[in-house]
Design a protein around this motif. Structure first.
Motif, PDB file in Angstrom:
ATOM      1  N   ASP A   1       0.841  -1.207   0.000  1.00  0.00           N
ATOM      2  CA  ASP A   1       0.000   0.000   0.000  1.00  0.00           C
ATOM      3  C   ASP A   1       0.871   1.250   0.000  1.00  0.00           C
ATOM      4  OD1 ASP A   1      -2.342   1.448  -0.019  1.00  0.00           O
ATOM      5  OD2 ASP A   1      -2.857   1.077   2.077  1.00  0.00           O
TER       6      ASP A   1
ATOM      7  N   ASN B   1       0.314   7.320   2.591  1.00  0.00           N
ATOM      8  CA  ASN B   1       0.893   6.479   3.640  1.00  0.00           C
ATOM      9  C   ASN B   1       2.358   6.811   3.951  1.00  0.00           C
ATOM     10  OD1 ASN B   1      -1.468   5.067   4.165  1.00  0.00           O
ATOM     11  ND2 ASN B   1      -1.090   3.639   2.476  1.00  0.00           N
TER      12      ASN B   1
ATOM     13  N   ASP C   1       1.512   3.128   8.074  1.00  0.00           N
ATOM     14  CA  ASP C   1       0.434   2.262   7.596  1.00  0.00           C
ATOM     15  C   ASP C   1       0.910   0.917   7.035  1.00  0.00           C
ATOM     16  OD1 ASP C   1      -1.952   1.200   6.888  1.00  0.00           O
ATOM     17  OD2 ASP C   1      -2.553   2.787   5.508  1.00  0.00           O
TER      18      ASP C   1
HETATM   19 MG    MG Z   1      -3.433   4.539   4.880  1.00  0.00          MG
END
Ligand code: MG
Ligand code: ADP
Length: 316
Positions: free
Chosen positions: A165, A170, A183
């Motif tokens: 991700d 993030n 994250d």
């Molecule tokens: Mg996030």
């Protein structure tokens, strides 16, 4: 009467202990990673993603307003299925120590372990998505951040984790010269000897950051993180301008083909060799790097070690 006197004396001692000695000081070896709910004072919401919500709190056990600011992440909805992944996310962050990865501080547990909150260091400037549109960062500055992300990612990969991700939302900003990856909600461990992780669950996936093999076969590898890094680099170079965001740009390219599922069209588009456009002031060498990150063949993509060296050289 004697019993009563003794009882009053005991109560006095008990009261004395409670009023003068905070529980955290009774035992000299209290666990510093255990945070007590009653000392957490909410300040404001910092951000929200698909699964989590992050709030700024003051942890103030002495109740004198001089406590420490901490970022507290909790799950938006508590249910068994997510909780399993949630405990893994906490365990992963706990095991990571690197200057370009957000620091784990501890947990706050309630209701006999049914609700667990993750306590991490607070990064005052928020995510790159909050930070970049407000500044006018020069190219050298952008490349410095890019290199720091690569350093954090190189460390993560050395521990055999794939992030899954990586995106500007993030990456967190400590100050004007330091960013950290945050994250780890989708992070997976790749056992020694294996090259990818196959994901079953889908739905709310960040598809515009996904490599082509992730979209086609749900295969996540170190090389698919490199693709996502390419998209993150694109976001940095466009200074996270909303009008040029990866979803917006891809939707623009997808206009002609309608009536099919987004992912199906996206795959077709990528198969035709279409990619995000080159950002305005992007140097030629950086454009080449970005394109290498988006090679259809995962084995043709660079690794983070290579990228670190490239950014180092480019910044000289
Ligand atoms: Mg996030
Ligand atoms: P999710 O898993 O739901 O995406 P994140 O961990 O990405 O949650 O956090 C959501 C948002 O909260 C981030 O995009 C960022 O803006 C903010 N945030 C997260 N952690 C911190 C932190 N340690 N300090 C400051 N802001 C943070």
């Amino acid at each position: 009467r004697k019993v009563l006197r003794e009882l009053i004396e005991l109560m006095r001692k008990d009261l004395f202990i409670h009023s003068v000695t905070p529980p955290s000081e009774i035992s000299p070896n209290t666990d510093p990673t255990v945070f007590h709910k009653r000392y957490l004072k909410m300040l404001r919401v910092l951000g929200e993603g698909h699964f989590g919500k992050v709030t700024l709190y003051l942890y103030d056990p002495n109740n004198d307003g001089k406590g420490e600011k901490v970022a507290v992440k909790s799950l938006k909805q508590e249910n068994d299925k997510v909780s399993d992944g949630w405990m893994k996310e906490i365990e992963i962050l706990k095991s990571l120590y690197h200057s370009n990865i957000v620091k784990y501080k501890g947990c706050c547990t309630e209701l006999a372990g049914q609700v667990v909150q993750l306590i991490m260091e607070y990064l005052p400037l928020g995510s790159l998505k909050d930070y970049l549109p407000k500044r006018n960062l020069g190219m050298a500055h952008c490349l410095m951040f890019a290199q720091q992300i690569c350093q954090g990612m190189n460390y993560l990969h050395s521990k055999r984790y794939v992030h899954r991700d990586l995106a500007a939302r993030n990456v967190l900003v400590e100050n004007d010269s330091l960013v950290k990856i945050g994250d780890f909600g989708l992070t997976k461990y790749i056992p020694e000897g294996e090259i990818y992780y196959r994901v079953r669950e889908d739905g709310d996936s960040p598809v515009f950051w996904y490599a082509i093999e992730c979209l086609k076969e749900s295969k996540f590898s170190f090389s698919s993180d490199i693709w996502s890094f390419g998209v993150t680099l694109y976001e940095i170079l466009t200074r996270c301008d909303r009008r040029q965001s990866p979803p917006d740009k891809f939707f623009e390219m997808m206009k002609e083909a309608q009536g099919q599922m987004t992912v199906v069209i996206l795959i077709k588009l990528l198969d035709q060799g279409l990619r995000l456009p080159c950002p305005k002031d992007c140097p030629h060498e950086v454009k080449i790097l970005m394109e290498q990150c988006w090679s259809a063949d995962p084995s043709k993509r660079p690794d983070f070690e290579f990228l670190i060296k490239k950014f180092q050289a480019l910044r000289q």
